[in-house]
Design an enzyme around this catalytic site. Structure first.
Site, PDB file in Angstrom:
ATOM      1  N   GLY A  89      10.552   4.266   2.079  1.00  8.00           N
ATOM      2  CA  GLY A  89       9.568   3.254   1.662  1.00  8.00           C
ATOM      3  C   GLY A  89      10.191   2.092   0.915  1.00  8.00           C
ATOM      4  N   ALA A 117       2.850   5.967  -2.882  1.00  9.07           N
ATOM      5  CA  ALA A 117       4.038   6.755  -3.230  1.00  9.07           C
ATOM      6  C   ALA A 117       4.083   6.996  -4.739  1.00  9.07           C
ATOM      7  CB  ALA A 117       5.295   6.036  -2.765  1.00  9.07           C
ATOM      8  N   ASN A 123       0.843  -1.206   0.000  1.00  7.73           N
ATOM      9  CA  ASN A 123       0.000   0.000   0.000  1.00  7.73           C
ATOM     10  C   ASN A 123       0.876   1.254   0.000  1.00  7.73           C
ATOM     11  OD1 ASN A 123      -1.580  -2.224   1.657  1.00  7.73           O
ATOM     12  ND2 ASN A 123      -3.065  -0.900   0.649  1.00  7.73           N
ATOM     13  N   GLU A 124       1.939   1.211   0.801  1.00  5.33           N
ATOM     14  CA  GLU A 124       2.854   2.358   0.889  1.00  5.33           C
ATOM     15  C   GLU A 124       3.481   2.648  -0.480  1.00  5.33           C
ATOM     16  OE1 GLU A 124       5.524   2.241   4.199  1.00  5.33           O
ATOM     17  OE2 GLU A 124       6.969   3.600   3.295  1.00  5.33           O
ATOM     18  N   ARG A 125       3.872   1.589  -1.170  1.00  4.60           N
ATOM     19  CA  ARG A 125       4.563   1.787  -2.458  1.00  4.60           C
ATOM     20  C   ARG A 125       3.595   2.270  -3.537  1.00  4.60           C
ATOM     21  NH1 ARG A 125       8.408  -3.267  -0.738  1.00  4.60           N
ATOM     22  NH2 ARG A 125       9.480  -1.945   0.776  1.00  4.60           N
TER      23      ARG A 125
END
Ligand SMILES: Cc1cc2nc3c(=O)[nH]c(=O)nc-3n(C[C@H](O)[C@H](O)[C@H](O)COP(=O)(O)OP(=O)(O)OC[C@H]3O[C@@H](n4cnc5c(N)ncnc54)[C@H](O)[C@@H]3O)c2cc1C
Length: 383
Positions: A363, A246, A241-243
Protein backbone atom coordinates in the site's frame (compact mmCIF):
# COMPACT_ATOMS: atom_id res chain seq x y z
CA UNK A 1 -14.88 12.01 16.06
CA UNK A 2 -18.24 11.80 17.76
CA UNK A 3 -19.22 8.17 18.20
CA UNK A 4 -22.85 7.42 18.99
CA UNK A 5 -24.82 4.49 20.32
CA UNK A 6 -25.35 3.54 16.68
CA UNK A 7 -21.57 3.20 16.17
CA UNK A 8 -21.33 0.95 19.24
CA UNK A 9 -24.18 -1.16 17.93
CA UNK A 10 -22.42 -1.38 14.59
CA UNK A 11 -19.17 -2.42 16.31
CA UNK A 12 -21.04 -5.25 18.03
CA UNK A 13 -22.60 -6.33 14.75
CA UNK A 14 -19.20 -6.52 13.04
CA UNK A 15 -17.72 -8.43 15.97
CA UNK A 16 -20.62 -10.88 15.89
CA UNK A 17 -20.28 -11.51 12.16
CA UNK A 18 -16.52 -12.01 12.51
CA UNK A 19 -17.01 -14.48 15.38
CA UNK A 20 -19.60 -16.43 13.42
CA UNK A 21 -18.29 -16.38 9.85
CA UNK A 22 -14.52 -15.95 10.10
CA UNK A 23 -12.96 -16.76 13.49
CA UNK A 24 -13.75 -20.52 13.54
CA UNK A 25 -12.00 -21.05 10.18
CA UNK A 26 -8.88 -18.90 10.38
CA UNK A 27 -6.44 -21.70 11.26
CA UNK A 28 -7.76 -23.90 8.48
CA UNK A 29 -7.49 -21.06 5.92
CA UNK A 30 -3.98 -20.13 7.06
CA UNK A 31 -2.98 -23.76 6.53
CA UNK A 32 -4.65 -23.87 3.10
CA UNK A 33 -2.97 -20.64 1.94
CA UNK A 34 -6.32 -19.24 0.81
CA UNK A 35 -9.87 -18.64 2.03
CA UNK A 36 -13.26 -19.00 0.31
CA UNK A 37 -13.71 -15.35 -0.66
CA UNK A 38 -17.11 -15.76 -2.35
CA UNK A 39 -18.58 -17.55 0.65
CA UNK A 40 -17.15 -15.10 3.21
CA UNK A 41 -17.92 -11.98 1.18
CA UNK A 42 -21.45 -13.29 0.59
CA UNK A 43 -22.01 -13.41 4.35
CA UNK A 44 -20.43 -9.98 4.85
CA UNK A 45 -22.56 -8.60 2.01
CA UNK A 46 -25.71 -10.01 3.63
CA UNK A 47 -24.74 -8.17 6.83
CA UNK A 48 -24.34 -4.92 4.85
CA UNK A 49 -20.61 -4.60 5.58
CA UNK A 50 -19.16 -4.32 2.08
CA UNK A 51 -20.51 -0.96 0.94
CA UNK A 52 -20.77 1.17 4.06
CA UNK A 53 -20.20 4.52 2.36
CA UNK A 54 -21.65 3.62 -1.01
CA UNK A 55 -24.82 4.91 -2.62
CA UNK A 56 -27.91 2.90 -1.57
CA UNK A 57 -28.89 2.90 -5.26
CA UNK A 58 -26.13 0.30 -5.72
CA UNK A 59 -26.82 -1.55 -2.46
CA UNK A 60 -24.56 0.56 -0.25
CA UNK A 61 -25.43 1.76 3.25
CA UNK A 62 -24.99 5.48 2.54
CA UNK A 63 -23.18 5.87 5.89
CA UNK A 64 -20.34 8.28 6.55
CA UNK A 65 -16.66 7.36 6.83
CA UNK A 66 -16.72 7.07 10.63
CA UNK A 67 -18.30 3.63 10.20
CA UNK A 68 -15.37 2.55 8.03
CA UNK A 69 -13.04 3.41 10.91
CA UNK A 70 -15.07 1.15 13.21
CA UNK A 71 -15.15 -1.63 10.60
CA UNK A 72 -11.37 -1.44 10.15
CA UNK A 73 -10.67 -1.57 13.89
CA UNK A 74 -12.91 -4.61 14.31
CA UNK A 75 -11.52 -6.48 11.29
CA UNK A 76 -8.04 -5.79 12.70
CA UNK A 77 -8.97 -8.01 15.67
CA UNK A 78 -9.26 -11.09 13.45
CA UNK A 79 -6.61 -13.62 14.36
CA UNK A 80 -4.66 -13.18 11.11
CA UNK A 81 -3.71 -10.38 8.73
CA UNK A 82 -4.74 -12.12 5.51
CA UNK A 83 -8.53 -12.15 5.73
CA UNK A 84 -8.88 -8.52 6.92
CA UNK A 85 -6.59 -7.45 4.10
CA UNK A 86 -8.68 -9.36 1.54
CA UNK A 87 -11.90 -7.80 2.84
CA UNK A 88 -10.47 -4.31 2.84
CA UNK A 89 -9.30 -4.78 -0.76
CA UNK A 90 -12.96 -5.37 -1.63
CA UNK A 91 -14.30 -2.43 0.41
CA UNK A 92 -11.61 0.27 0.35
CA UNK A 93 -8.98 -0.50 -2.28
CA UNK A 94 -10.62 -1.91 -5.43
CA UNK A 95 -14.04 -0.22 -5.36
CA UNK A 96 -13.71 3.45 -4.24
CA UNK A 97 -12.69 4.69 -7.72
CA UNK A 98 -15.56 2.81 -9.36
CA UNK A 99 -18.01 4.34 -6.89
CA UNK A 100 -16.51 7.81 -7.25
CA UNK A 101 -15.87 7.99 -11.01
CA UNK A 102 -17.60 5.02 -12.68
CA UNK A 103 -20.59 5.26 -15.04
CA UNK A 104 -24.03 4.19 -13.84
CA UNK A 105 -23.93 1.08 -16.09
CA UNK A 106 -20.48 0.06 -14.81
CA UNK A 107 -21.59 0.47 -11.20
CA UNK A 108 -24.76 -1.55 -11.74
CA UNK A 109 -22.80 -4.33 -13.39
CA UNK A 110 -19.78 -4.52 -11.05
CA UNK A 111 -20.20 -2.40 -7.93
CA UNK A 112 -23.61 -3.74 -6.91
CA UNK A 113 -22.51 -7.42 -6.97
CA UNK A 114 -19.27 -6.48 -5.16
CA UNK A 115 -21.29 -4.80 -2.39
CA UNK A 116 -23.52 -7.88 -2.17
CA UNK A 117 -20.41 -10.06 -1.96
CA UNK A 118 -21.39 -11.99 -5.07
CA UNK A 119 -18.33 -10.83 -6.99
CA UNK A 120 -14.78 -10.60 -5.67
CA UNK A 121 -12.63 -7.62 -6.69
CA UNK A 122 -8.88 -7.01 -6.80
CA UNK A 123 -6.85 -3.87 -7.20
CA UNK A 124 -4.19 -4.45 -9.86
CA UNK A 125 -1.52 -1.75 -9.90
CA UNK A 126 1.87 -3.31 -9.04
CA UNK A 127 4.05 -4.86 -11.76
CA UNK A 128 7.39 -6.71 -11.72
CA UNK A 129 9.21 -3.46 -12.61
CA UNK A 130 6.86 -0.94 -11.01
CA UNK A 131 5.96 -1.14 -7.33
CA UNK A 132 6.77 1.98 -5.35
CA UNK A 133 7.13 3.91 -8.59
CA UNK A 134 3.59 3.53 -9.95
CA UNK A 135 4.37 5.97 -12.77
CA UNK A 136 6.77 3.34 -14.17
CA UNK A 137 4.09 0.78 -14.98
CA UNK A 138 4.09 -0.77 -18.44
CA UNK A 139 0.88 -2.79 -18.83
CA UNK A 140 -0.67 -1.26 -21.89
CA UNK A 141 -4.17 -0.97 -23.31
CA UNK A 142 -4.34 -0.04 -26.99
CA UNK A 143 -7.67 1.08 -28.40
CA UNK A 144 -9.17 -0.93 -31.25
CA UNK A 145 -12.62 0.41 -32.11
CA UNK A 146 -14.83 0.04 -29.04
CA UNK A 147 -12.34 -2.16 -27.22
CA UNK A 148 -9.10 -1.91 -25.29
CA UNK A 149 -6.51 -4.61 -26.07
CA UNK A 150 -4.54 -5.23 -22.89
CA UNK A 151 -1.01 -6.69 -22.67
CA UNK A 152 1.22 -6.92 -19.61
CA UNK A 153 1.77 -8.43 -16.17
CA UNK A 154 0.59 -7.53 -12.67
CA UNK A 155 2.30 -8.83 -9.53
CA UNK A 156 1.39 -9.41 -5.85
CA UNK A 157 -2.34 -9.02 -6.50
CA UNK A 158 -4.47 -9.75 -3.41
CA UNK A 159 -7.58 -11.89 -4.10
CA UNK A 160 -5.90 -12.47 -7.47
CA UNK A 161 -6.75 -16.17 -7.86
CA UNK A 162 -10.41 -15.64 -6.94
CA UNK A 163 -11.29 -12.25 -8.35
CA UNK A 164 -14.21 -11.83 -10.76
CA UNK A 165 -12.92 -8.44 -11.82
CA UNK A 166 -9.93 -6.19 -11.36
CA UNK A 167 -9.66 -2.47 -10.94
CA UNK A 168 -6.79 -2.40 -13.42
CA UNK A 169 -4.39 0.51 -13.91
CA UNK A 170 -2.93 0.57 -17.43
CA UNK A 171 -1.08 2.84 -19.77
CA UNK A 172 -3.38 4.07 -22.56
CA UNK A 173 -1.07 6.57 -24.32
CA UNK A 174 2.70 6.89 -24.84
CA UNK A 175 2.99 10.12 -22.86
CA UNK A 176 4.99 8.35 -20.14
CA UNK A 177 5.26 8.93 -16.40
CA UNK A 178 2.02 9.68 -14.58
CA UNK A 179 0.29 10.84 -17.77
CA UNK A 180 -1.79 8.74 -20.09
CA UNK A 181 -2.96 6.06 -17.68
CA UNK A 182 -6.51 4.80 -17.27
CA UNK A 183 -8.40 2.60 -14.83
CA UNK A 184 -10.44 -0.25 -16.27
CA UNK A 185 -12.88 -2.72 -14.82
CA UNK A 186 -11.33 -5.91 -16.16
CA UNK A 187 -13.48 -9.09 -15.91
CA UNK A 188 -11.26 -12.10 -15.25
CA UNK A 189 -13.23 -14.35 -17.61
CA UNK A 190 -11.82 -12.31 -20.50
CA UNK A 191 -9.92 -14.52 -23.01
CA UNK A 192 -6.18 -13.74 -22.85
CA UNK A 193 -6.23 -13.29 -19.07
CA UNK A 194 -4.63 -15.87 -16.80
CA UNK A 195 -3.34 -16.31 -13.26
CA UNK A 196 0.27 -17.18 -14.02
CA UNK A 197 1.30 -17.91 -10.42
CA UNK A 198 -0.18 -18.15 -6.95
CA UNK A 199 2.53 -16.72 -4.72
CA UNK A 200 3.85 -18.32 -1.53
CA UNK A 201 4.20 -15.69 1.20
CA UNK A 202 5.95 -15.33 4.55
CA UNK A 203 2.77 -14.02 6.21
CA UNK A 204 -0.87 -13.13 5.51
CA UNK A 205 -1.03 -16.71 4.33
CA UNK A 206 -4.82 -17.07 4.28
CA UNK A 207 -5.01 -14.35 1.63
CA UNK A 208 -4.28 -15.46 -1.92
CA UNK A 209 -1.76 -13.34 -3.81
CA UNK A 210 -1.14 -13.77 -7.51
CA UNK A 211 0.81 -12.84 -10.57
CA UNK A 212 -1.56 -12.05 -13.45
CA UNK A 213 -0.93 -12.16 -17.18
CA UNK A 214 -2.70 -10.28 -20.01
CA UNK A 215 -2.13 -11.31 -23.62
CA UNK A 216 -4.24 -9.47 -26.22
CA UNK A 217 -7.11 -9.42 -23.71
CA UNK A 218 -10.04 -7.35 -24.99
CA UNK A 219 -12.36 -5.32 -22.78
CA UNK A 220 -14.94 -2.73 -23.86
CA UNK A 221 -13.86 0.91 -23.77
CA UNK A 222 -17.09 1.39 -21.79
CA UNK A 223 -15.30 -0.43 -18.93
CA UNK A 224 -13.06 2.60 -18.40
CA UNK A 225 -13.56 4.03 -14.92
CA UNK A 226 -13.94 7.80 -15.11
CA UNK A 227 -11.84 9.69 -17.60
CA UNK A 228 -9.45 8.15 -20.11
CA UNK A 229 -5.96 9.45 -19.25
CA UNK A 230 -6.80 10.28 -15.63
CA UNK A 231 -6.16 6.81 -14.20
CA UNK A 232 -3.04 7.76 -12.25
CA UNK A 233 -4.79 10.65 -10.51
CA UNK A 234 -7.87 8.53 -9.79
CA UNK A 235 -5.66 5.78 -8.36
CA UNK A 236 -3.81 8.28 -6.16
CA UNK A 237 -7.20 9.28 -4.70
CA UNK A 238 -8.09 5.61 -4.23
CA UNK A 239 -4.77 5.04 -2.42
CA UNK A 240 -5.95 7.46 0.29
CA UNK A 241 -8.82 5.08 1.13
CA UNK A 242 -6.36 2.17 1.12
CA UNK A 243 -4.01 3.97 3.51
CA UNK A 244 -6.77 4.98 5.91
CA UNK A 245 -8.25 1.48 6.17
CA UNK A 246 -4.73 0.08 6.66
CA UNK A 247 -4.27 2.41 9.60
CA UNK A 248 -7.67 1.51 11.12
CA UNK A 249 -6.81 -2.18 10.81
CA UNK A 250 -3.48 -1.50 12.55
CA UNK A 251 -5.20 0.08 15.55
CA UNK A 252 -7.42 -3.01 15.86
CA UNK A 253 -4.60 -5.51 15.49
CA UNK A 254 -2.08 -3.75 17.76
CA UNK A 255 -4.72 -3.19 20.49
CA UNK A 256 -5.74 -6.84 20.38
CA UNK A 257 -2.11 -8.05 20.40
CA UNK A 258 -1.34 -5.91 23.47
CA UNK A 259 -4.49 -7.13 25.26
CA UNK A 260 -3.54 -10.74 24.65
CA UNK A 261 0.04 -10.13 25.69
CA UNK A 262 -1.09 -8.50 28.92
CA UNK A 263 -3.24 -11.55 29.70
CA UNK A 264 -0.24 -13.81 29.13
CA UNK A 265 2.06 -11.67 31.29
CA UNK A 266 -0.47 -11.80 34.13
CA UNK A 267 -0.36 -15.57 34.34
CA UNK A 268 3.22 -16.42 33.28
CA UNK A 269 5.52 -16.50 36.28
CA UNK A 270 9.30 -16.05 36.57
CA UNK A 271 11.45 -15.34 39.63
CA UNK A 272 8.48 -15.99 41.94
CA UNK A 273 6.06 -13.47 40.42
CA UNK A 274 3.98 -12.87 37.30
CA UNK A 275 6.04 -11.31 34.51
CA UNK A 276 3.70 -8.32 34.61
CA UNK A 277 4.99 -7.53 38.12
CA UNK A 278 8.19 -6.21 36.52
CA UNK A 279 7.97 -2.46 36.18
CA UNK A 280 9.97 -2.51 32.96
CA UNK A 281 7.27 -4.74 31.44
CA UNK A 282 4.44 -2.51 32.70
CA UNK A 283 6.18 0.56 31.31
CA UNK A 284 6.73 -1.00 27.90
CA UNK A 285 3.07 -2.04 27.65
CA UNK A 286 1.92 1.39 28.81
CA UNK A 287 4.19 3.07 26.28
CA UNK A 288 2.97 0.96 23.38
CA UNK A 289 -0.67 1.44 24.40
CA UNK A 290 -0.11 5.18 24.46
CA UNK A 291 1.27 5.04 20.93
CA UNK A 292 -1.72 3.00 19.75
CA UNK A 293 -4.03 5.55 21.35
CA UNK A 294 -2.21 8.39 19.59
CA UNK A 295 -2.66 6.61 16.28
CA UNK A 296 -6.33 5.90 17.02
CA UNK A 297 -7.01 9.56 17.75
CA UNK A 298 -5.03 10.68 14.71
CA UNK A 299 -7.03 8.23 12.58
CA UNK A 300 -10.25 9.76 13.89
CA UNK A 301 -8.99 13.26 13.04
CA UNK A 302 -8.14 11.99 9.55
CA UNK A 303 -11.58 10.37 9.21
CA UNK A 304 -13.25 13.63 10.26
CA UNK A 305 -11.26 15.62 7.71
CA UNK A 306 -12.29 13.09 5.05
CA UNK A 307 -15.95 13.43 6.04
CA UNK A 308 -15.59 17.22 5.72
CA UNK A 309 -14.38 16.64 2.15
CA UNK A 310 -10.82 17.86 2.73
CA UNK A 311 -7.73 16.55 0.92
CA UNK A 312 -6.37 14.03 3.41
CA UNK A 313 -3.24 12.97 1.47
CA UNK A 314 -0.90 14.31 4.13
CA UNK A 315 -2.85 12.89 7.08
CA UNK A 316 -3.38 9.49 5.44
CA UNK A 317 0.35 9.26 4.63
CA UNK A 318 1.29 10.10 8.23
CA UNK A 319 -1.24 7.55 9.52
CA UNK A 320 -0.02 4.78 7.21
CA UNK A 321 3.66 5.45 8.01
CA UNK A 322 2.98 5.51 11.75
CA UNK A 323 0.78 2.41 11.57
CA UNK A 324 3.44 0.37 9.74
CA UNK A 325 6.17 1.29 12.19
CA UNK A 326 3.98 0.81 15.25
CA UNK A 327 2.79 -2.61 14.07
CA UNK A 328 6.42 -3.72 13.80
CA UNK A 329 7.24 -2.41 17.27
CA UNK A 330 4.20 -4.04 18.88
CA UNK A 331 4.83 -7.36 17.13
CA UNK A 332 8.43 -7.35 18.31
CA UNK A 333 7.45 -6.58 21.92
CA UNK A 334 4.74 -9.27 21.96
CA UNK A 335 7.23 -11.82 20.66
CA UNK A 336 9.84 -10.81 23.24
CA UNK A 337 7.39 -10.93 26.16
CA UNK A 338 6.18 -14.40 25.18
CA UNK A 339 9.69 -15.87 25.05
CA UNK A 340 10.05 -19.31 23.46
CA UNK A 341 6.35 -20.05 23.20
CA UNK A 342 5.87 -16.91 21.08
CA UNK A 343 8.34 -18.33 18.56
CA UNK A 344 6.29 -21.51 18.19
CA UNK A 345 3.77 -21.91 15.40
CA UNK A 346 1.20 -23.10 17.95
CA UNK A 347 0.71 -19.58 19.37
CA UNK A 348 -0.91 -16.55 17.75
CA UNK A 349 2.27 -14.52 18.29
CA UNK A 350 4.41 -15.99 15.51
CA UNK A 351 1.63 -15.48 12.94
CA UNK A 352 1.06 -11.93 14.14
CA UNK A 353 4.79 -11.20 13.99
CA UNK A 354 4.94 -12.33 10.35
CA UNK A 355 1.69 -10.67 9.27
CA UNK A 356 2.44 -7.32 10.91
CA UNK A 357 5.57 -6.89 8.82
CA UNK A 358 3.62 -6.30 5.60
CA UNK A 359 2.18 -2.96 6.60
CA UNK A 360 5.46 -1.09 6.09
CA UNK A 361 5.72 -2.53 2.54
CA UNK A 362 2.25 -2.91 0.97
CA UNK A 363 0.00 0.00 0.00
CA UNK A 364 3.05 2.23 -0.40
CA UNK A 365 6.20 1.44 1.61
CA UNK A 366 7.26 3.62 4.54
CA UNK A 367 9.74 5.38 2.27
CA UNK A 368 6.98 6.17 -0.24
CA UNK A 369 4.97 7.80 2.57
CA UNK A 370 8.08 9.77 3.55
CA UNK A 371 8.60 10.80 -0.07
CA UNK A 372 5.04 12.18 -0.22
CA UNK A 373 5.49 14.00 3.10
CA UNK A 374 8.90 15.44 2.16
CA UNK A 375 7.41 16.74 -1.09
CA UNK A 376 4.34 18.20 0.58
CA UNK A 377 6.56 19.89 3.14
CA UNK A 378 8.75 21.35 0.40
CA UNK A 379 11.83 19.48 1.59
CA UNK A 380 12.79 18.20 -1.86
CA UNK A 381 13.31 21.62 -3.43
CA UNK A 382 16.73 22.81 -4.48
CA UNK A 383 18.21 19.32 -4.86
C1 LIG B 1 1.25 -9.53 0.42
C2 LIG B 1 1.21 -8.40 -0.56
C3 LIG B 1 -0.01 -8.01 -1.10
C4 LIG B 1 -0.08 -7.00 -2.05
N1 LIG B 1 -1.28 -6.69 -2.63
C5 LIG B 1 -1.30 -5.84 -3.69
C6 LIG B 1 -2.49 -5.64 -4.43
O1 LIG B 1 -3.56 -6.20 -4.10
N2 LIG B 1 -2.46 -4.83 -5.52
C7 LIG B 1 -1.31 -4.21 -5.92
O2 LIG B 1 -1.35 -3.49 -6.91
N3 LIG B 1 -0.15 -4.37 -5.24
C8 LIG B 1 -0.12 -5.18 -4.15
N4 LIG B 1 1.05 -5.38 -3.44
C9 LIG B 1 2.25 -4.69 -3.89
C10 LIG B 1 2.76 -3.63 -2.92
O3 LIG B 1 1.94 -2.49 -2.98
C11 LIG B 1 4.23 -3.35 -3.34
O4 LIG B 1 4.97 -4.49 -2.93
C12 LIG B 1 4.76 -2.09 -2.72
O5 LIG B 1 4.15 -0.96 -3.27
C13 LIG B 1 6.28 -1.98 -2.92
O6 LIG B 1 6.63 -2.19 -4.26
P1 LIG B 1 7.79 -3.23 -4.62
O7 LIG B 1 7.51 -4.50 -3.89
O8 LIG B 1 7.93 -3.30 -6.09
O9 LIG B 1 9.10 -2.62 -3.98
P2 LIG B 1 10.11 -1.62 -4.67
O10 LIG B 1 9.41 -0.53 -5.36
O11 LIG B 1 11.10 -2.42 -5.44
O12 LIG B 1 10.83 -1.01 -3.39
C14 LIG B 1 11.62 -1.83 -2.53
C15 LIG B 1 11.90 -1.06 -1.26
O13 LIG B 1 12.65 0.10 -1.59
C16 LIG B 1 12.36 1.14 -0.67
N5 LIG B 1 12.05 2.36 -1.43
C17 LIG B 1 11.15 2.50 -2.43
N6 LIG B 1 11.16 3.77 -2.87
C18 LIG B 1 12.09 4.44 -2.16
C19 LIG B 1 12.57 5.80 -2.15
N7 LIG B 1 12.06 6.71 -2.97
N8 LIG B 1 13.55 6.12 -1.27
C20 LIG B 1 14.05 5.19 -0.41
N9 LIG B 1 13.64 3.90 -0.37
C21 LIG B 1 12.67 3.54 -1.23
C22 LIG B 1 11.17 0.67 0.18
O14 LIG B 1 11.67 0.27 1.45
C23 LIG B 1 10.64 -0.52 -0.55
O15 LIG B 1 10.07 -1.47 0.33
C24 LIG B 1 1.12 -6.35 -2.45
C25 LIG B 1 2.34 -6.72 -1.89
C26 LIG B 1 2.40 -7.74 -0.97
C27 LIG B 1 3.74 -8.13 -0.41
Amino acid sequence: MQFTEEHEQFRKTVRGVVERVIAPHVDEWEEAGTFPAHEVFGALGDAGLLGLEYDPAYGGQGADHSYTAVLGEELGRIDCGGVPMAISVQTDMATPALHRFGSHELKERYLTPAIRGEQVASIAVTEPDAGSDVAGLRTRAVRDGDEWVVNGTKLYITNGTQADWLCLLVRTTDEGGARGMSQLVFPTDTPGFSVSRKLDKMGNRSSDTAELSFVDARVPVANTIGQVGKGFQQQMAQFQNERMIASYLAVGSTSFALERTEAYLRQRRAFGAPLLANQSVQFRLAELRSEVELLRQFNYACAEAYVRGEDITRMASIAKLTAGRLARKVADACMQFHGGVGYMEETWVSRYYRDARLLSIGGGADEVMLRILARMDGLDTGL
